[in-house]
Design a protein around this motif. Structure first.
Motif, short mmCIF file in Angstrom:
data_model
loop_
_atom_site.label_atom_id
_atom_site.label_comp_id
_atom_site.label_asym_id
_atom_site.label_seq_id
_atom_site.Cartn_x
_atom_site.Cartn_y
_atom_site.Cartn_z
N ALA A 118 -3.77 -29.74 37.18
CA ALA A 118 -2.96 -30.82 36.61
C ALA A 118 -1.64 -30.28 36.04
CB ALA A 118 -3.74 -31.54 35.52
N LYS A 122 -9.55 -27.99 37.31
CA LYS A 122 -8.88 -29.04 36.55
C LYS A 122 -7.50 -28.59 36.07
CE LYS A 122 -12.42 -32.08 36.24
NZ LYS A 122 -12.38 -33.51 36.60
N GLU A 123 -7.31 -27.27 36.01
CA GLU A 123 -6.02 -26.73 35.57
C GLU A 123 -4.89 -27.06 36.54
OE1 GLU A 123 -6.50 -22.57 34.90
OE2 GLU A 123 -8.12 -22.83 33.43
N LEU A 182 -10.95 -34.26 41.44
CA LEU A 182 -9.66 -34.11 40.75
C LEU A 182 -8.79 -35.37 40.86
CD1 LEU A 182 -8.74 -30.45 41.82
CD2 LEU A 182 -9.94 -31.22 39.77
N LYS A 213 -8.16 -37.87 38.85
CA LYS A 213 -7.32 -38.17 37.70
C LYS A 213 -6.23 -37.12 37.53
CE LYS A 213 -10.91 -40.64 35.13
NZ LYS A 213 -11.74 -40.66 33.90
N GLU A 214 -6.60 -35.85 37.75
CA GLU A 214 -5.66 -34.76 37.54
C GLU A 214 -4.54 -34.75 38.57
OE1 GLU A 214 -8.89 -34.52 37.31
OE2 GLU A 214 -9.22 -33.86 35.25
#
Length: 433
Positions: free
Chosen positions: A395, A392-393, A415, A417-418
């Protein structure tokens, strides 16, 4: 409160290690047995065969409490009122289970089963296996009055302890009331929601459950591929399906990768084998396996459509393990994708937070990176293969510093959304072309 019932848990890999440590944590007196001395030495020295969150702590606590001990000596089974068989059944690359491995290990322990004891089998065996074992035992030791029972395992890698300690229900197949009483005295410390049935029904329930889940996976994945070509969103269709009360929010309907790991496929294969054994002309279960196998090529086919030749193309792989929260590579979809890409000539690099070294058969064609950035920078495409939260990082990654728009393939929309940002062309299953 400590329970004086003596239990032996037999076969110590994932299923056995979790079962033994959880039972010991309930105050039961547990002897954890495995025929392999190296396995027992490793447990005694704090070296576990598999990564499972919370397992190491649970074992250490109960070793100190005196409720859990480890042994490779078969004689330690001879005073147990219940022998809980937890061998993990090996599965090969064709989803064929090595049933003989488990059966032969159980037979080797026959002489050590105590009179009037109960043998509770949770190993993943085809329906009819327990009847075979109990008849064999009866012929060899008719005076022992040992009862065989079945409780299908229901664990999930990465969440096994919580699933064992807080089950929706426990299914148990029994032959007699005495066995029921002994098993209840143990399982009631975990849950009162125990569903009792015939042994064969319990065996078949495990096959049926996994086959139903497998059916759900291939159903939504085939539907998702069709959605891509007709302008529909498979994720929106998923919402519509789950809003139907006869289906529900917890249905195993999420567009994404093919099922992996061998567990679902193993039970579907058991059913196919039983159909052949009984000369039944059914085609449904074999079709599940065929559809799932075909779907494993989705991401490779998508990359090939974007990059006409994969020869010498640089592909980054985010995640290699079977699931997040574990370090096992066995039957991982990510590894299967790497193999398919390698055969087409791609150059593969990968990052996984749980993997520090690769086995020799993989390190020959996969470059293991120590940081995520090295799997992204300079790559022609990136595949999100295992859903580790650390990804998730991404993003916060500065994609603008890349020379070209980056292709990211994320079958499960993990992922979505990210990575809905400039500099990324994001491709997942079930999105309109």
């Amino acid at each position: 409160m400590r329970n004086n019932i003596k239990i032996s848990v037999v076969g110590l890999w994932h299923l056995g290690a979790v079962t033994a440590s959880c039972l010991a944590d309930k105050g039961l007196n547990v002897n954890a047995y495995d025929h392999d001395e190296n396995t027992i030495n490793n447990f005694n020295n704090g070296v576990l065969p598999i990564l499972e969150p919370g397992l190491e702590e649970l074992i250490n606590i109960n070793k100190l409490n005196g409720t859990l001990s480890f042994s490779s000596n078969r004689v330690t089974l001879s005073d147990s009122e219940l022998i809980w068989v937890t061998y993990d059944t090996p599965v090969n690359d064709q989803d064929i289970a090595d049933v003989d491995y488990v059966i032969n290990n159980i037979i080797a322990l026959f002489p050590y089963f105590k009179k009037d004891s109960v043998v509770l089998i949770s190993s993943q065996l085809p329906v009819g296996s327990i009847s075979y074992l109990e008849n064999l035992f009866l012929n060899k030791f008719p005076e022992r009055n040992v009862s065989f029972a079945c409780s299908p395992e229901n664990l999930r890698l990465g969440k096994a302890i919580d699933v064992f300690m807080n089950p929706d229900r426990i299914i148990v197949g029994i032959r007699d009331e005495e066995a029921k009483k002994k098993i209840y005295n143990i399982l009631s410390s975990i849950t009162e929601n125990i569903i009792w049935m015939k042994v064969e029904s319990a065996e078949m329930t495990k096959h049926a459950l996994n086959a139903f889940l497998a059916t759900s996976v291939v159903f939504i994945n085939e539907l998702a591929v069709l959605c891509e070509h007709v302008g529909a969103s498979a994720n929106e269709v998923e919402q519509g399906l789950k809003s139907e009360l006869r289906i529900g929010q917890k249905a195993y309907l999420r567009p994404g990768s093919a099922f992996d790991g061998g567990t679902l496929a193993r039970d579907v294969t058991y059913l196919v084998e039983k159909e052949m054994e009984h000369n039944l002309s059914t085609i449904f279960f074999s079709s599940i396996l065929k559809s799932n196998e075909n779907h494993k090529s989705w991401v490779v086919n998508k990359i090939a459509a974007e990059l006409p030749s994969l020869k010498d193309k640089k592909i980054g792989i985010l995640g290699l393990t079977y699931k997040p929260g574990t370090d096992t590579l066995r039957r991982s979809t990510a590894i299967e994708i790497c193999n398919l890409l390698h055969k087409k000539g791609a150059k593969i690099s990968a990052f996984d937070p749980a993997i520090k070294n690769l086995p020799s058969n993989l390190e020959n064609f996969i470059t293991l990176e120590s940081v995520i950035d090295d799997v992204i920078i300079g790559k022609d495409a990136v595949i999100v293969a295992t859903e580790w939260p650390i990804f998730k990082e991404l993003a916060s990654f500065d994609f603008s510093k890349l020379l070209n728009e980056l292709l990211i393939f994320d079958a499960n929309s993990f992922l979505q959304k990210e990575l809905n940002i400039p500099g990324v062309r994001y491709i997942s299953i079930g999105k309109p072309l």
